[in-house]
Design a protein around this motif. Sequence first.
Motif, PDB file in Angstrom:
ATOM      1  N   ARG A 291       0.812  -1.209   0.000  1.00 50.55           N
ATOM      2  CA  ARG A 291       0.000   0.000   0.000  1.00 50.55           C
ATOM      3  C   ARG A 291       0.850   1.266   0.000  1.00 50.55           C
ATOM      4  NH1 ARG A 291      -2.787   1.722   5.413  1.00 50.55           N
ATOM      5  NH2 ARG A 291      -0.585   2.225   5.664  1.00 50.55           N
ATOM      6  N   ASP A 292       1.911   1.286   0.825  1.00 44.42           N
ATOM      7  CA  ASP A 292       2.706   2.506   0.995  1.00 44.42           C
ATOM      8  C   ASP A 292       3.694   2.733  -0.144  1.00 44.42           C
ATOM      9  OD1 ASP A 292       1.386   2.795   3.387  1.00 44.42           O
ATOM     10  OD2 ASP A 292       3.008   1.936   4.586  1.00 44.42           O
ATOM     11  N   GLU A 293       4.333   1.657  -0.623  1.00 42.71           N
ATOM     12  CA  GLU A 293       5.409   1.794  -1.604  1.00 42.71           C
ATOM     13  C   GLU A 293       4.952   1.527  -3.038  1.00 42.71           C
ATOM     14  OE1 GLU A 293       8.564   2.802  -0.773  1.00 42.71           O
ATOM     15  OE2 GLU A 293       7.680   3.126   1.221  1.00 42.71           O
ATOM     16  N   LEU A 294       3.994   0.628  -3.222  1.00 38.72           N
ATOM     17  CA  LEU A 294       3.540   0.264  -4.562  1.00 38.72           C
ATOM     18  C   LEU A 294       2.142   0.782  -4.864  1.00 38.72           C
ATOM     19  CD1 LEU A 294       4.821  -3.440  -4.611  1.00 38.72           C
ATOM     20  CD2 LEU A 294       6.000  -1.382  -5.401  1.00 38.72           C
ATOM     21  N   HIS A 295       1.563   1.517  -3.902  1.00 35.15           N
ATOM     22  CA  HIS A 295       0.272   2.205  -4.085  1.00 35.15           C
ATOM     23  C   HIS A 295      -0.847   1.229  -4.451  1.00 35.15           C
ATOM     24  CE1 HIS A 295       2.814   5.724  -3.915  1.00 35.15           C
ATOM     25  NE2 HIS A 295       3.479   5.318  -4.990  1.00 35.15           N
ATOM     26  N   MET A 296      -0.844   0.094  -3.825  1.00 35.50           N
ATOM     27  CA  MET A 296      -1.885  -0.899  -4.042  1.00 35.50           C
ATOM     28  C   MET A 296      -3.055  -0.613  -3.108  1.00 35.50           C
ATOM     29  SD  MET A 296      -1.634  -5.074  -3.639  1.00 35.50           S
ATOM     30  CE  MET A 296      -0.522  -5.278  -5.017  1.00 35.50           C
ATOM     31  N   PRO A 297      -4.297  -0.696  -3.594  1.00 35.51           N
ATOM     32  CA  PRO A 297      -5.451  -0.503  -2.702  1.00 35.51           C
ATOM     33  C   PRO A 297      -5.458  -1.534  -1.572  1.00 35.51           C
ATOM     34  CG  PRO A 297      -6.119  -0.483  -5.013  1.00 35.51           C
ATOM     35  CD  PRO A 297      -4.692  -0.931  -4.988  1.00 35.51           C
ATOM     36  N   TYR A 298      -6.075  -1.145  -0.457  1.00 33.75           N
ATOM     37  CA  TYR A 298      -6.073  -2.027   0.716  1.00 33.75           C
ATOM     38  C   TYR A 298      -6.675  -3.389   0.398  1.00 33.75           C
ATOM     39  CZ  TYR A 298      -7.682  -4.082   5.084  1.00 33.75           C
ATOM     40  OH  TYR A 298      -7.938  -4.962   6.101  1.00 33.75           O
ATOM     41  N   ALA A 299      -7.805  -3.423  -0.282  1.00 32.94           N
ATOM     42  CA  ALA A 299      -8.469  -4.707  -0.565  1.00 32.94           C
ATOM     43  C   ALA A 299      -7.572  -5.620  -1.383  1.00 32.94           C
ATOM     44  CB  ALA A 299      -9.790  -4.467  -1.285  1.00 32.94           C
ATOM     45  N   HIS A 300      -6.846  -5.062  -2.357  1.00 31.18           N
ATOM     46  CA  HIS A 300      -5.951  -5.873  -3.185  1.00 31.18           C
ATOM     47  C   HIS A 300      -4.704  -6.293  -2.417  1.00 31.18           C
ATOM     48  CE1 HIS A 300      -7.777  -4.003  -7.107  1.00 31.18           C
ATOM     49  NE2 HIS A 300      -8.610  -4.789  -6.446  1.00 31.18           N
ATOM     50  N   SER A 301      -4.260  -5.466  -1.490  1.00 29.40           N
ATOM     51  CA  SER A 301      -3.052  -5.812  -0.737  1.00 29.40           C
ATOM     52  C   SER A 301      -3.271  -7.044   0.141  1.00 29.40           C
ATOM     53  CB  SER A 301      -2.616  -4.629   0.134  1.00 29.40           C
ATOM     54  OG  SER A 301      -3.530  -4.414   1.206  1.00 29.40           O
ATOM     55  N   LEU A 302      -4.527  -7.347   0.489  1.00 35.27           N
ATOM     56  CA  LEU A 302      -4.802  -8.531   1.289  1.00 35.27           C
ATOM     57  C   LEU A 302      -4.518  -9.821   0.514  1.00 35.27           C
ATOM     58  CD1 LEU A 302      -8.060  -7.580   3.226  1.00 35.27           C
ATOM     59  CD2 LEU A 302      -5.679  -7.272   3.882  1.00 35.27           C
ATOM     60  N   ASN A 303      -4.491  -9.737  -0.817  1.00 30.48           N
ATOM     61  CA  ASN A 303      -4.103 -10.911  -1.602  1.00 30.48           C
ATOM     62  C   ASN A 303      -2.696 -11.371  -1.253  1.00 30.48           C
ATOM     63  OD1 ASN A 303      -6.554 -10.835  -2.966  1.00 30.48           O
ATOM     64  ND2 ASN A 303      -5.751  -9.556  -4.610  1.00 30.48           N
ATOM     65  N   LEU A 304      -1.842 -10.427  -0.884  1.00 34.46           N
ATOM     66  CA  LEU A 304      -0.462 -10.767  -0.532  1.00 34.46           C
ATOM     67  C   LEU A 304      -0.398 -11.481   0.817  1.00 34.46           C
ATOM     68  CD1 LEU A 304       0.942  -7.375  -1.727  1.00 34.46           C
ATOM     69  CD2 LEU A 304       1.558  -9.572  -2.725  1.00 34.46           C
ATOM     70  N   VAL A 305      -1.263 -11.110   1.751  1.00 35.81           N
ATOM     71  CA  VAL A 305      -1.335 -11.827   3.029  1.00 35.81           C
ATOM     72  C   VAL A 305      -1.786 -13.262   2.783  1.00 35.81           C
ATOM     73  CG1 VAL A 305      -2.350 -11.839   5.331  1.00 35.81           C
ATOM     74  CG2 VAL A 305      -1.866  -9.666   4.213  1.00 35.81           C
TER      75      VAL A 305
END
Length: 453
Positions: A291-305
């Motif tokens: 989210r902070d460095e690659l500007h990914m939306p929060y909902a999409h960043s959960l895919n990484l978790v």
Amino acid sequence: MMDVEKAIPYSDSRPAPRSFSPITQAPPLHKTKSATSAVIGRVASHLTTRSITNPGPPPDGGFRAWVQVFCAWLAIMNTWGFVNSFGAFQPYYEEILPQSPSMISWIGSTQASLLFILGLFSGRALDAGLFRPTIILGITLQLVGIFTMSLAKNYWQLLLTQGICTGVGGGLFFVPVMGLVSTYFAKRRGMAIGIVTSGNSLGGIIYPLVVREMLPKVGFGWTVRVLGFINVVALVVVIAFMKPRLPPRNSGPLVDWDALKDRPYVLQVLGFCCLIPPVYFGFYYIASFARDELHMPYAHSLNLVILINGSGIPTRVFIGMIADRYGLMNTIAVTLFIDAICIFSWLAVSTLPSYYVFTAFYGAASAAFQALFPTSVTTLSNDITKTGTRLGMAFTVIGIAALVGGPIAGLLVKGRGGYTSAICWAGASTVLGMGLGVTARGLKYGWRWKTIC
């Protein structure tokens, strides 16, 4: 009209009225006592294992043994899977709370720390034959923590509910559950434990998936309640079907002071204290970096978790088989070397595709370490009767390291160096931990790399 009483003639053959004196109707006192004792005995037999005699050798398979594996798998999913899902909450809390990332990390790190530290005491409850009361208490506390978490409105309420209450509850039942499974297996114990620990990764998939899908639709409160209902269903199965097979046995002392003179053991535990904080830095901040460095939306960043947890499932299952062939200490050393390479490669990530690749490799490498490190502590004990004591001591110290790992990473992230400083710290700490572990292996088994140990 004829009187009813006169219509029925009196007969001397009719039985005389019975006396309803409570004295004549009460059962004999000795029968009452024996019935009460029988009820108490039946209740106690369900709560303790004192009635078990001559359990025989571990069945090493069979329907009942694999049912225990399934139940333990559910328990690990609901404890460590929930802990490893904190990366789904960290970026969300950063958005809604005024506290810094370092302060927010105390919630997840407190939860993980308590799971480690309380295992020192809850494992002794299994030895004492109090498996069922202990897991019922722990499960109750964990569920209370989750459902009160859904009502939390500020940071301190989240720390008390998600951090402390669920941590205490999970710490009370996770070690007895793992210990119970080991009593059902001998030759297949490594495979059984590997399957059980895969619940860690599956929980790390399910919880973030629920958060991703439900948080935008129903809000935080009902999202957390759904997580709680998942735990209710799974943990009811655990209570209903997990059956201890051994009678109570004497536990060793809480502390083995001779262990402090055992250099390989001390070095190995210190090494793990260096290794655990970087692991939780990765799991807690994997979505925040996106989210902070690659500007990914929060909902999409959960895919990484979800990915960092899911990529560890095959590793957790098969790493034990590799360790059986090439040696546990050798396998964990190679695993940590790969882990260190993965962490330093994080510095080169600048695009979303490369971040997905990094996340998959790092999740697999860190899962291998998490699956092996408890067993590697026990292999360094020459006296099998002290294995539980030494493992409890190690978990306590490692729990303290887990407590401070996330907050340290948060301070570094918000410092001048940002994520670069935090990644370099995590990589250096991993290399140091690997060095201490390799040294412990050399002192214990020698320095020949071909030695299987």
